[in-house]
Design an enzyme around this catalytic site. Structure first.
Site, short mmCIF file in Angstrom:
data_model
loop_
_atom_site.label_atom_id
_atom_site.label_comp_id
_atom_site.label_asym_id
_atom_site.label_seq_id
_atom_site.Cartn_x
_atom_site.Cartn_y
_atom_site.Cartn_z
N HIS A 127 0.88 -1.18 0.00
CA HIS A 127 0.00 0.00 0.00
C HIS A 127 0.91 1.23 0.00
O HIS A 127 1.01 1.96 0.99
CB HIS A 127 -0.90 -0.03 1.24
CG HIS A 127 -2.10 0.87 1.15
ND1 HIS A 127 -2.36 1.69 0.07
CD2 HIS A 127 -3.12 1.07 2.03
CE1 HIS A 127 -3.48 2.36 0.30
NE2 HIS A 127 -3.96 2.00 1.47
N GLN A 130 -0.29 4.81 1.05
CA GLN A 130 -0.53 4.95 2.49
C GLN A 130 0.78 5.19 3.23
O GLN A 130 0.86 6.05 4.12
CB GLN A 130 -1.21 3.68 3.02
CG GLN A 130 -1.52 3.74 4.51
CD GLN A 130 -2.61 4.73 4.84
OE1 GLN A 130 -3.70 4.64 4.31
NE2 GLN A 130 -2.33 5.69 5.72
N CYS A 256 -3.92 3.20 9.56
CA CYS A 256 -4.27 3.63 8.21
C CYS A 256 -5.78 3.78 8.03
O CYS A 256 -6.22 4.46 7.10
CB CYS A 256 -3.70 2.67 7.18
SG CYS A 256 -4.34 0.99 7.30
N ARG A 284 -3.03 11.52 2.94
CA ARG A 284 -3.19 10.74 1.71
C ARG A 284 -3.33 11.68 0.51
O ARG A 284 -2.75 11.47 -0.54
CB ARG A 284 -4.42 9.82 1.80
CG ARG A 284 -4.36 8.74 2.87
CD ARG A 284 -3.29 7.71 2.55
NE ARG A 284 -3.50 7.14 1.24
CZ ARG A 284 -4.38 6.15 0.97
NH1 ARG A 284 -5.08 5.60 1.94
NH2 ARG A 284 -4.51 5.67 -0.26
N1 NVA Z 1 -4.51 -4.13 5.38
C1 NVA Z 1 -5.75 -3.45 5.07
C2 NVA Z 1 -5.49 -2.03 4.71
C3 NVA Z 1 -6.72 -1.23 4.43
C4 NVA Z 1 -6.45 0.17 4.03
C5 NVA Z 1 -6.48 -4.16 3.97
O1 NVA Z 1 -5.84 -4.54 2.99
O2 NVA Z 1 -7.69 -4.34 4.09
N1 CP Z 2 -6.40 3.52 4.38
C1 CP Z 2 -7.10 3.29 3.25
O1 CP Z 2 -6.54 2.93 2.20
O2 CP Z 2 -8.43 3.48 3.38
P1 CP Z 2 -9.57 3.10 2.34
O3 CP Z 2 -9.60 1.58 2.27
O4 CP Z 2 -10.82 3.68 2.90
O5 CP Z 2 -9.21 3.65 1.00
#
Ligand code: NVA
Ligand code: CP
Length: 299
Positions: A127, A130, A256, A284
């Site tokens: 990610h 993030q 996050c 973000r």
């Molecule tokens: N590890 C989490 C992050 C969400 C922003 C997911 O992948 O659901």
């Molecule tokens: N932290 C993040 O990526 O949030 P969303 O899943 O809401 O985009």
């Protein structure tokens, strides 16, 4: 920079330049240049999103471009059209793409087949957007990460943990990951990472001791909903005031989001650190605008 596919692929200098740019864009919000003027950017999402979707839509608009949100339910991707065909079509029509999906390879393939700047907006592996926002928040709140210990408490092999591990590798700060044994990164990943400044253990108190930044994230990432056996591994891993007693003075807690209070973080701790956590969410927007500006620059 042609694409942003992972933190792994960024150098320390590139990360630093993106954060400098993000701070400038944040300070100049409403009056900066619009390098995306006349451009359309596709946002292909096969997973849910609040922050990523909104921050990219707003960011693309603020840079003069037009965001086109395409959920998998709206396009033929959801009915099985291959990513490489979707990429070749979009690549002939739009100027850039932001992709949120499961397999990292799909984002890599999209970048290759589309030929347009491509941003990883979350995969199962990474990610990166993030992490840039998180690092920006650490810089704003603590002045930087030099000489500071960062802890990650939770799933040791999620997209967030992997991205933090690559950030630590690139930037050289101490990162202590605390995760249940069954959720720790496999040996081959750690061998590839090859970062002596990253440690992995199963005691959150050890990881949090003297840490200036304490990160956590959901125990079950998107796509893992219903894995109750995995969730049960995390007993004792809630980030709460008891866990934080030996953290460094002036520490911040980051998440996050979205957060599940009473699981990976207590309501009390989330609210006590809401200033940093929602600054992290706002960042973000600024971090991604820096990415978009970098991708628009002539190579
Ligand atoms: N590890 C989490 C992050 C969400 C922003 C997911 O992948 O659901
Ligand atoms: N932290 C993040 O990526 O949030 P969303 O899943 O809401 O985009």
């Amino acid at each position: 920079m042609k694409h942003l596919l992972s933190i792994e692929q960024l150098s320390a200098a590139e990360i630093s330049a993106l954060l400098d740019s993000a701070l400038e864009l944040k300070a100049a919000r409403g009056s900066h240049a619009q390098p995306l003027a006349g451009q359309t950017w596709a946002m292909v999402f096969t997973k849910s999103s609040t922050r990523t979707r909104v921050s990219f839509e707003v960011g693309i608009r603020e840079l003069g471009g037009f965001p086109m949100f395409l959920s998998k339910n709206d396009i033929q991707l959801g009915r099985g059209e291959p990513i490489k065909d979707t990429a070749r079509v979009l690549g002939r029509m739009v100027h850039g793409a932001v992709i949120r999906t499961f397999a990292q390879q799909d984002v890599v393939d999209f970048a290759e087949y589309s030929g347009i700047p491509t941003v990883n907006a979350l995969t199962d592996d990474e990610h990166p957007c993030q992490i840039l926002a998180d690092l920006l928040t650490v810089r704003e709140r603590l002045g930087g990460w030099e000489g500071r210990k960062v802890a990650f408490v939770g799933d040791g092999f999620s997209n967030m943990t992997r991205s933090w591990m690559w950030a630590a590798k690139r930037l050289g700060f101490e990162l202590a990951v605390a995760s249940p044994p069954a959720c720790q990164p496999p040996a081959d990943f750690l061998a590839t990472l090859d970062a002596p400044n990253v440690t992995v253990g199963s005691d959150p108190l050890v990881a949090v001791a003297d840490a200036s930044v304490i990160n956590t994230d959901v125990w079950l990432s998107m796509g893992q909903e219903g894995q109750l056996e995995k969730e049960q591994e995390f007993a004792g891993f809630e980030v709460n005031s008891r866990m934080l007693v030996d953290a460094a003075e002036g520490h911040i807690v980051l998440h996050c989001l979205p957060a599940y209070r009473g699981k990976e973080i207590s309501d009390e701790t989330l609210e006590a650190h809401a200033g940093a956590i929602f600054q992290q969410a706002e960042n973000r927007l600024h971090a991604q605008k820096a990415v978009l500006v970098a991708l628009c620059a002539k190579h």
